[in-house]
Design an enzyme around this catalytic site. Sequence first.
Site, PDB file in Angstrom:
ATOM      1  N   ALA A 242      85.184  17.728  17.883  1.00 18.67           N
ATOM      2  CA  ALA A 242      83.712  17.449  17.908  1.00 18.67           C
ATOM      3  C   ALA A 242      83.501  16.615  19.289  1.00 18.67           C
ATOM      4  CB  ALA A 242      83.501  16.541  16.774  1.00 18.67           C
ATOM      5  N   HIS A 243      82.351  16.126  19.456  1.00 16.98           N
ATOM      6  CA  HIS A 243      82.028  15.635  20.852  1.00 16.98           C
ATOM      7  C   HIS A 243      82.837  14.387  21.183  1.00 16.98           C
ATOM      8  CE1 HIS A 243      79.702  12.113  18.839  1.00 16.98           C
ATOM      9  NE2 HIS A 243      79.544  13.273  17.972  1.00 16.98           N
ATOM     10  N   ASN A 244      83.240  14.201  22.640  1.00 16.49           N
ATOM     11  CA  ASN A 244      83.616  13.027  23.118  1.00 16.49           C
ATOM     12  C   ASN A 244      85.099  12.975  22.423  1.00 16.49           C
ATOM     13  OD1 ASN A 244      80.270  12.187  22.805  1.00 16.49           O
ATOM     14  ND2 ASN A 244      81.562  11.269  24.958  1.00 16.49           N
TER      15      ASN A 244
END
EC number: 2.3.1.191
Length: 338
Positions: A242-244
Amino acid sequence: MVFTIKEIAQLIGGHVVGDASINIHKLCKIQEAIPGSITFLANPSYEKYLYTTQASAVIINNSFQPERSVSPSLILVEDPYASFTKLLAHYYQAVLNKHKVGVEEPAHLGKHVKLGNLVYRGAFSYIGDYVTLEDKVQIYPHTYIGDHVSIGENTIIYSGVKIYAGCQIGKNCIIHAGAVVGSNGFGFAPQPTGSYEKIPQVGGVILEDNIEIGANTTIDRATLGNTLIKQGTKIDNLVQIAHNVEVGKDTVIAALTGIAGSTKIGNNCMLGGQVGVAGHTEMGDRTVVAGQAGVTKSYKKGNVTLMGMPAIERKKYLKNYAIFKQLQNILQIKKDEQ
């Protein structure tokens, strides 16, 4: 391709016992080998096959003493498994992964693209504007490379991969078919009405050098900043990052694992298949997570093996599981005491 046993021994640094002039044209399992093939013996439980195999050569530990005579030539090495792996890598490069060069039409090339030497672009590939492809990059057919993407030398992008705008791919990477790098992170803000408003994901993805991404794996772009996969990490098929998220160096992640947003995973970690990792957690270096475990909190100290759902340290898990298996007996004893 055909190699003599002598040539193979020279390649892997081994010593030949038997006829070194025999030609080898195939690599096989020891129990399925045929004349003209080479195999290896590293696991003692497979020793029985050494005396019946049809292989022409067997890579074997230099301290091994056969119980009776063997028909194949032997190549004695310090580590048979590592030596056979080296041979596989050589065979793969020489036979299965020949470097392609040039352009297969039709293929789209955007504006202001920087192309290195010996680049390959397959049919129906799309290269956006301001893209950089360094030397010996291979872009296979039906691949999408968005604007402002950079791809380092010797990297292979297989068919059907999608790399969204602004992502950075390092040197010597391999991205397998169907993988998606840089799609939007799963960010939605709940509204008073009960609906959700999309949060724009304006960050990027950075894959450092020597990374391998499995088929149909997805790596989301960051909301801000970058989703970061550090050098040497290997990610299996069907993994969601997922993001980051930040994944450290030389970490391995098995298939069907899902890692939620803003998680930080250290160096030299191992995540088994179907692992779930909650968002905003952190794992220290050399953390091992057993298959199907669910990590719900941080283990920053590292050097720990986690098991179960919710994941706990291995020793505690095994104690608890031993009790769990006896619950029915314990309940029966309690009933009998009443």
